[in-house]
Write a protein that holds these residues in place. Structure first.
Motif, mmCIF file in Angstrom:
data_model
loop_
_atom_site.group_PDB
_atom_site.id
_atom_site.type_symbol
_atom_site.label_atom_id
_atom_site.label_comp_id
_atom_site.label_asym_id
_atom_site.label_seq_id
_atom_site.Cartn_x
_atom_site.Cartn_y
_atom_site.Cartn_z
ATOM 1 N N ALA A 34 63.389 -7.981 -14.098
ATOM 2 C CA ALA A 34 64.517 -7.640 -13.232
ATOM 3 C C ALA A 34 65.511 -8.794 -13.119
ATOM 4 N N VAL A 35 64.992 -10.001 -12.923
ATOM 5 C CA VAL A 35 65.872 -11.164 -12.767
ATOM 6 C C VAL A 35 66.618 -11.458 -14.063
ATOM 7 N N VAL A 36 65.918 -11.433 -15.172
ATOM 8 C CA VAL A 36 66.559 -11.723 -16.454
ATOM 9 C C VAL A 36 67.631 -10.688 -16.747
ATOM 10 N N ALA A 37 67.329 -9.408 -16.522
ATOM 11 C CA ALA A 37 68.317 -8.361 -16.770
ATOM 12 C C ALA A 37 69.550 -8.564 -15.899
ATOM 13 N N ARG A 38 69.334 -8.905 -14.645
ATOM 14 C CA ARG A 38 70.464 -9.094 -13.729
ATOM 15 C C ARG A 38 71.259 -10.349 -14.081
ATOM 16 N N ARG A 39 70.557 -11.412 -14.396
ATOM 17 C CA ARG A 39 71.240 -12.686 -14.581
ATOM 18 C C ARG A 39 71.803 -12.892 -15.979
ATOM 19 N N LEU A 40 71.462 -12.051 -16.924
ATOM 20 C CA LEU A 40 72.070 -12.161 -18.257
ATOM 21 C C LEU A 40 73.423 -11.482 -18.317
ATOM 22 N N SER A 41 73.624 -10.470 -17.480
ATOM 23 C CA SER A 41 74.923 -9.804 -17.453
ATOM 24 C C SER A 41 75.734 -10.368 -16.292
ATOM 25 N N TRP A 42 77.040 -10.218 -16.399
ATOM 26 C CA TRP A 42 77.891 -10.720 -15.329
ATOM 27 C C TRP A 42 77.598 -9.945 -14.053
#
Length: 161
Positions: free
Chosen positions: A18-26
């Motif tokens: 969840a964190v990686v998905a959120r933090r990889l996109s603007w």
């Protein structure tokens, strides 16, 4: 792996995805400081509760692995926060980790899971379970604080122009 560590592993995996998905996109950075600390503090709290609930008695090896894990978490959090990209768009602040931040997070997770493996081999159960959640929470909290600081400096520079 005991039955108790399987739920921990699943929680850590779900949080990381969840964190990686959120933090990889603007993503828009909420102006509230709660956005910075809410999720990581919940993870830290769950981890501490699990350590307490397991009635862990800390040996020298436990403390050593906990300190190394915390150090790795903080260093990786600072590093990934520093390489995060922060932009101002239409008066709002957006951020993302980008590929360098992803690389740092992956390296952190590999090292941290390696520490859990070493702890398991040495018979030091505190390096697993709740300690993983505390470490991940500390990493995300540090990373978020660095990103929030960058955003605050950007907003300050913007108002002084």
């Amino acid at each position: 792996m005991s039955f108790g560590t399987l739920p921990n592993a699943l929680v850590v995996i779900a949080v990381v995805v969840a964190v990686v998905a959120r933090r990889l996109s603007w993503s828009e950075l909420d102006n509230s400081n709660a956005d910075v600390w809410r999720g990581p503090v919940v993870l830290i709290g769950i981890g501490i509760y699990q350590l307490y609930a397991d009635h862990v008695h800390l040996s020298a090896a436990d403390v050593t692995l906990l300190v190394i894990g915390a150090g790795v978490a903080l260093v990786a959090g600072v590093a990934s926060g520093r390489v995060a990209q922060v932009e101002r768009r239409a008066g709002k602040v957006f951020y993302r980790l980008g590929l360098p931040g992803l690389g740092i997070m992956v390296a952190y997770l590999v090292i941290r899971l390696g520490l859990a493996g070493v702890g398991h081999l040495l018979g030091v159960p505190v390096a697993e379970g709740g300690a993983l959640l505390v470490s991940l929470g500390a990493n995300l909290l540090t990373q978020s604080m660095i990103i929030q600081g960058k955003a605050s400096r950007m907003a300050e520079e913007y108002t002084h122009q």
